[in-house]
Design an enzyme around this catalytic site. Structure first.
Site, short mmCIF file in Angstrom:
data_model
loop_
_atom_site.label_atom_id
_atom_site.label_comp_id
_atom_site.label_asym_id
_atom_site.label_seq_id
_atom_site.Cartn_x
_atom_site.Cartn_y
_atom_site.Cartn_z
N GLY A 246 34.58 29.21 33.91
CA GLY A 246 35.80 29.63 33.23
C GLY A 246 36.42 30.82 33.93
O GLY A 246 36.21 31.04 35.13
N SER A 247 37.15 31.61 33.19
CA SER A 247 37.88 32.73 33.78
C SER A 247 36.95 33.88 34.14
O SER A 247 35.89 34.06 33.53
CB SER A 247 38.95 33.23 32.81
OG SER A 247 38.35 33.89 31.71
N THR A 248 37.38 34.68 35.11
CA THR A 248 36.61 35.87 35.49
C THR A 248 36.53 36.85 34.33
O THR A 248 35.49 37.48 34.11
CB THR A 248 37.25 36.53 36.72
OG1 THR A 248 37.19 35.62 37.82
CG2 THR A 248 36.52 37.81 37.10
N GLU A 249 37.61 36.97 33.58
CA GLU A 249 37.64 37.89 32.44
C GLU A 249 36.54 37.55 31.43
O GLU A 249 35.77 38.42 31.01
CB GLU A 249 39.01 37.83 31.77
CG GLU A 249 39.13 38.70 30.53
CD GLU A 249 40.46 38.51 29.81
OE1 GLU A 249 40.73 39.29 28.88
OE2 GLU A 249 41.21 37.58 30.16
N VAL A 250 36.44 36.28 31.07
CA VAL A 250 35.41 35.87 30.11
C VAL A 250 34.03 35.92 30.76
O VAL A 250 33.04 36.27 30.11
CB VAL A 250 35.71 34.47 29.55
CG1 VAL A 250 34.58 33.99 28.64
CG2 VAL A 250 37.03 34.48 28.79
N GLY A 251 33.94 35.60 32.05
CA GLY A 251 32.66 35.68 32.75
C GLY A 251 32.06 37.07 32.69
O GLY A 251 30.84 37.23 32.53
N GLU A 269 30.62 30.51 37.35
CA GLU A 269 31.62 29.95 38.28
C GLU A 269 32.97 30.28 37.68
O GLU A 269 33.36 29.71 36.66
CB GLU A 269 31.41 28.44 38.44
CG GLU A 269 32.10 27.85 39.66
CD GLU A 269 33.47 27.29 39.35
OE1 GLU A 269 34.44 28.08 39.43
OE2 GLU A 269 33.57 26.11 39.02
N CYS A 303 39.81 25.02 39.42
CA CYS A 303 39.34 26.28 40.00
C CYS A 303 39.30 26.20 41.52
O CYS A 303 39.29 27.23 42.19
CB CYS A 303 37.97 26.64 39.45
SG CYS A 303 36.72 25.37 39.73
#
Length: 501
Positions: A246-251, A269, A303
């Protein structure tokens, strides 16, 4: 079967009755503890498909308890031969292949995927990925180690335990297979949280898990929202690993939750802004088509999209012209309709975000060559958009758009383009097009990305590992490297009376 080896394309199913909308825990269907449900929509029509049970923390607790019990020493799953685990995964792949038409139709209705793409590409990869992992189940081996002294030492690759698997809406069947395949072949138990936008195919697969014969609690599927169900998995003290796409923010949030809870293992990822470099000596026809497919496949919702395109100055104008001609050839409409090859974005929020970035490109001085607006009166459609005269400081050149937007930048030298391509926080994939072998080797070595494709793009396979450098995440999925992400290595050393060579 076609001459290419791909199955013939059947017509999608009509008037599908959605059968599975509940939580799947311990091989049984459950209503949510709270009694809450959430709506699931068709992005092509904006119509509600159904309501799905909404998992919350209490439901995640139930799923984790079931998974932990299934992982106990002496359980049917833990005592099962590795070869039998592999046979169960093979059986699951066979059942998915049996239901391929239904799953592709659901994927098209729920995720807005063009039916041909869902049937021929997504389901094909899913089935192959599961069969690849099934073959690994009885081939995960330790080593004997010639340690000094009168000792015998060896290693075991043991399953990590209970794994939380969280993935987004852009490729539900592919991502489901890439998560559960490696986890199950190594002997783990799993809690699966599909995206709230696209839970329907995962819930159908839940029914196939039971049909295949997996013991209760081995696979649990809990649709819900990220801030509730996803957060509960990430912070749970009895979950041993979380794998997230998912998103870098949520990661970042997931990694923080993992660290603050029980320091669970994490595979991520995340976001990307992938450079694709076309040198003047490249096969122009091939480069145009690969670069085009790289950014417009699945309406740009990928992605690994070729979202940062660099073209050498000598061929720039012709490349732009050909790219525009190619982008104008799409047929819009309901992705189930034969002949349609461009579907909707997943929802209104994504649609609006993409349109806002397109507007930023116009305002910041990029030249809009084609597209640039929405399409139709119903559904979240955006015209395939091509920008030229894009500079590195523009938002469309820096931010992940996740939509059908191709931005084409010009470069003059090899050293210059390597520096510009690497000037990003991300590092997931990259592409290079050239007939010069030395140039291909130099650039592919210099690019800071987990995958580099040379004279091709989107050439992903179950046998090859995938994952990111920098803020595109860490760890790998699929391939042998991805399998070992789901094991812990244990060293066992025992005293012996005498050691002989």
């Amino acid at each position: 079967m076609s001459s290419s080896g791909m199955p013939d394309l059947p017509a999608p199913l009509t008037n599908i009755k959605i059968q599975h909308t509940k939580l799947f825990i311990n091989n049984e269907w459950h209503e949510s503890v709270s009694g809450k449900t959430f709506p699931v929509f068709n992005p092509a029509t904006e119509e509600k498909i159904c309501e799905v049970e909404e998992a919350d923390k209490e439901d995640v607790d139930k799923a984790v308890k079931a998974a932990r019990e299934a992982f106990q020493m002496g359980s049917p799953w833990r005592t099962m031969d590795a070869s039998e685990r592999g046979q169960l995964i093979y059986k699951l792949a066979d059942l998915i292949e049996r239901d391929r038409l239904l799953l592709a139709t659901l994927e098209s209705i729920n995720a807005g995927k063009v039916f041909a793409s869902a049937y021929l590409m997504d389901l094909d990869y899913c089935i192959k990925a599961l069969r690849y992992c099934a073959g690994w189940a009885d081939k995960i081996q330790g080593r004997t180690i010639p340690v000094d002294g009168e000792f015998f030492s060896y290693t075991r690759h043991e399953p990590i335990g209970v794994c939380g698997l969280i993935f987004p809406w852009n490729a539900p069947m592919i991502l489901l297979a890439c998560k559960i395949g490696p986890a199950l072949c190594c002997g783990n138990t799993v809690i699966v949280k599909p995206a709230e936008q696209t839970p329907l195919t995962a819930l159908h697969v839940a029914s196939l898990i039971k049909e295949a014969g997996f013991p209760p609690g081995v696979v649990n599927i809990v649709p819900g929202y990220g801030p509730t169900a996803g957060a509960a998995i990430s912070s749970h003290m009895d979950v041993d690993k979380v794998a997230f796409t998912g998103s870098t923010e949520v990661g970042k949030m997931i990694q923080e939750a993992a660290a603050k809870s029980n320091l669970k293992r994490v595979t991520l990822e995340l976001g990307a802004k992938n450079p694709c470099i076309v040198f003047a000596d490249a096969d122009l026809d091939s480069a145009v088509e690969f670069a085009h497919q790289g950014v417009f496949t699945n309406q740009g919702q990928s992605c690994i999209a070729a979202s940062k395109l660099f073209v050498e100055e000598a061929i720039y104008d012709e490349f732009v012209q050909r790219s525009v001609e190619r982008a104008k050839k799409y047929v819009f409409g309901n992705p189930l309709t034969p002949g349609v090859n461009h579907g909707p974005q997943i929802n209104k929020a994504q649609h609006n975000k993409i349109m806002e970035l397109i507007e930023s490109g116009k305002k910041e001085g990029a030249k809009l060559e084609c597209g640039g607006g929405p399409w139709g009166n119903k559904g979240y459609f955006i015209q395939p958009t091509v920008f030229s005269n894009v500079t590195d400081d523009m938002r469309i050149a820096k931010e992940e758009i996740f939509g059908p937007v191709q931005q084409i930048m010009k470069f003059k030298s090899l050293d210059e383009v390597i520096k510009r391509a690497n000037n990003t926080y991300y590092g997931l994939v990259a592409g290079v097009f050239t007939k010069d072998l030395d140039k291909a080797v130099t650039v592919s070595s210099a690019l800071q990305a987990g995958t580099v494709w040379v004279n091709c793009y989107l050439a992903a396979s179950a046998q090859s590992p995938a994952g990111g450098f920098k803020m595109s995440g860490h760890g790998r999925e699929m391939g042998e490297y991805g399998i070992h992400e789901y094991t812990e290595v244990k060293t066992v050393t025992m005293k012996i009376s005498e050691k002989n060579s």
